[in-house]
Design a protein around this motif. Structure first.
Motif, PDB file in Angstrom:
ATOM      1  N   LYS A   1      48.926  18.069   0.842  1.00 43.34           N
ATOM      2  CA  LYS A   1      47.798  18.662   0.569  1.00 43.34           C
ATOM      3  C   LYS A   1      47.569  18.938  -0.957  1.00 43.34           C
ATOM      4  CE  LYS A   1      45.492  21.407   3.311  1.00 43.34           C
ATOM      5  NZ  LYS A   1      45.197  22.803   3.894  1.00 43.34           N
ATOM      6  N   ILE A   2      46.601  18.704  -1.818  1.00 41.53           N
ATOM      7  CA  ILE A   2      46.394  19.132  -3.008  1.00 41.53           C
ATOM      8  C   ILE A   2      45.228  20.023  -2.880  1.00 41.53           C
ATOM      9  CG2 ILE A   2      46.048  18.722  -5.596  1.00 41.53           C
ATOM     10  CD1 ILE A   2      47.240  15.871  -5.006  1.00 41.53           C
ATOM     11  N   ARG A   3      45.181  21.413  -3.216  1.00 42.09           N
ATOM     12  CA  ARG A   3      43.986  22.214  -2.922  1.00 42.09           C
ATOM     13  C   ARG A   3      42.859  21.802  -3.799  1.00 42.09           C
ATOM     14  NH1 ARG A   3      47.256  25.523   0.217  1.00 42.09           N
ATOM     15  NH2 ARG A   3      48.988  25.705  -1.365  1.00 42.09           N
ATOM     16  N   SER A   4      43.044  22.035  -5.091  1.00 43.23           N
ATOM     17  CA  SER A   4      41.996  21.659  -6.053  1.00 43.23           C
ATOM     18  C   SER A   4      42.484  20.674  -6.983  1.00 43.23           C
ATOM     19  CB  SER A   4      41.604  22.967  -6.709  1.00 43.23           C
ATOM     20  OG  SER A   4      40.679  22.913  -7.609  1.00 43.23           O
TER      21      SER A   4
ATOM     22  N   PHE B   1      55.448  20.753  -8.147  1.00 43.46           N
ATOM     23  CA  PHE B   1      54.997  21.104  -7.013  1.00 43.46           C
ATOM     24  C   PHE B   1      54.684  22.674  -7.127  1.00 43.46           C
ATOM     25  CE2 PHE B   1      54.589  20.122  -2.415  1.00 43.46           C
ATOM     26  CZ  PHE B   1      54.463  21.050  -1.713  1.00 43.46           C
ATOM     27  N   ASP B   2      53.534  23.126  -7.479  1.00 50.39           N
ATOM     28  CA  ASP B   2      53.278  24.436  -7.564  1.00 50.39           C
ATOM     29  C   ASP B   2      52.170  24.972  -6.372  1.00 50.39           C
ATOM     30  OD1 ASP B   2      50.630  23.514 -10.231  1.00 50.39           O
ATOM     31  OD2 ASP B   2      50.475  23.354  -8.174  1.00 50.39           O
ATOM     32  N   ASP B   3      51.463  26.003  -6.497  1.00 58.08           N
ATOM     33  CA  ASP B   3      50.815  26.473  -5.501  1.00 58.08           C
ATOM     34  C   ASP B   3      49.751  25.802  -5.008  1.00 58.08           C
ATOM     35  OD1 ASP B   3      51.041  29.777  -6.692  1.00 58.08           O
ATOM     36  OD2 ASP B   3      52.441  28.645  -5.606  1.00 58.08           O
ATOM     37  N   GLN B   4      49.212  24.773  -5.875  1.00 57.02           N
ATOM     38  CA  GLN B   4      48.315  23.789  -5.422  1.00 57.02           C
ATOM     39  C   GLN B   4      48.612  22.735  -4.367  1.00 57.02           C
ATOM     40  OE1 GLN B   4      44.944  23.863  -6.743  1.00 57.02           O
ATOM     41  NE2 GLN B   4      45.413  25.755  -7.427  1.00 57.02           N
TER      42      GLN B   4
END
Lengths: 115, 113
Positions: A78-81, A61-64
């Motif tokens: 939500k997955i940003r990219s 669970f990183d910043d994405q």
């Protein structure tokens, strides 16, 4: 019997796009979780959420990734990219309270395919 | 760190035959153990769980599991398999409190006539 629901059942997206996976936990539950399962691998913990904040997260669970409970009923991931390696089945789970004997109840999952 | 091993990736049994699915865990303290089943298109449904007490636990759909501390095992059994039992079965260990479950890779069960 109350159950956890997830939408959509299958999401196809292009690499680099943002996706939001939705979950509706069981209504009187207090703890919420996201897990994922890459094809052929184990179900892995991503994040847990309680009292409107993240209580624990894994190294996956990183910043994405981000989670939100926007309206008291939905719980979103939500997955940003998105990356190719984000392709997996994503499971939402909820739990009534923090007692040891409480069970996590899982939704049917959202299959995410990143092209 | 805790871990769960399910040695069998795929098992095929005849309808009416007995079934045993293996699960071994690694955990430093008293584990809380679970078996979940996933039918195609469905979520993970809890079959049974062990927290303490009697080491033989009964679950839904005629399943049972036995906790053996000496062998670090929690094997799932059913005396007579039905075609509707065909599914993926996951063993999981959960430490105390609100910590997340740790799952095995699952065993896929096929049932033949």
């Amino acid at each position: 019997e109350p159950e956890v629901t997830q939408t959509p059942s299958h999401q196809v997206t292009q690499m680099g796009q943002e996706v939001i996976l939705r979950c509706v936990p069981i209504s009187n539950h207090l703890y919420f979780y996201w897990y994922r399962q890459i094809l052929g691998q184990k179900v892995e913990f991503l994040v847990s959420f309680y009292n409107n904040e993240i209580s624990e997260k894994s190294e996956i669970f990183d910043d994405q990734f981000s989670v939100e409970r926007p309206d008291g009923s939905n719980f979103t991931l939500k997955i940003r990219s998105t990356k190719l390696e984000d392709s997996a089945m994503y499971f939402c789970a909820s739990r009534p309270s923090g007692t040891i004997t409480d069970t996590q109840y899982f939704g049917p999952g959202t299959r995410l395919t990143v092209l | 760190a805790q871990s769960v091993t399910q040695p069998d990736i795929h098992i095929t049994v005849s309808e009416g035959a007995s079934l045993e699915l293996r699960c071994n865990y690694s955990y430093g303290a008293t584990p809380y153990l679970f078996w979940y089943v996933q039918s195609p298109g469905q979520g993970l449904q809890l079959l049974l769980k062990y927290f303490s007490g009697d080491t033989l636990v009964q679950g839904i759909k005629g399943f049972e599991a036995e906790f053996k501390r000496s062998q670090s095992s929690f094997n799932l059994r059913k005396p007579s398999v039905h075609w509707s039992d065909a599914a993926e079965y996951f063993c999981a260990v959960g430490p105390r409190g609100n910590t997340p479950l740790v799952f095995g890779k699952g065993t896929r069960l096929s049932v033949i006539a």
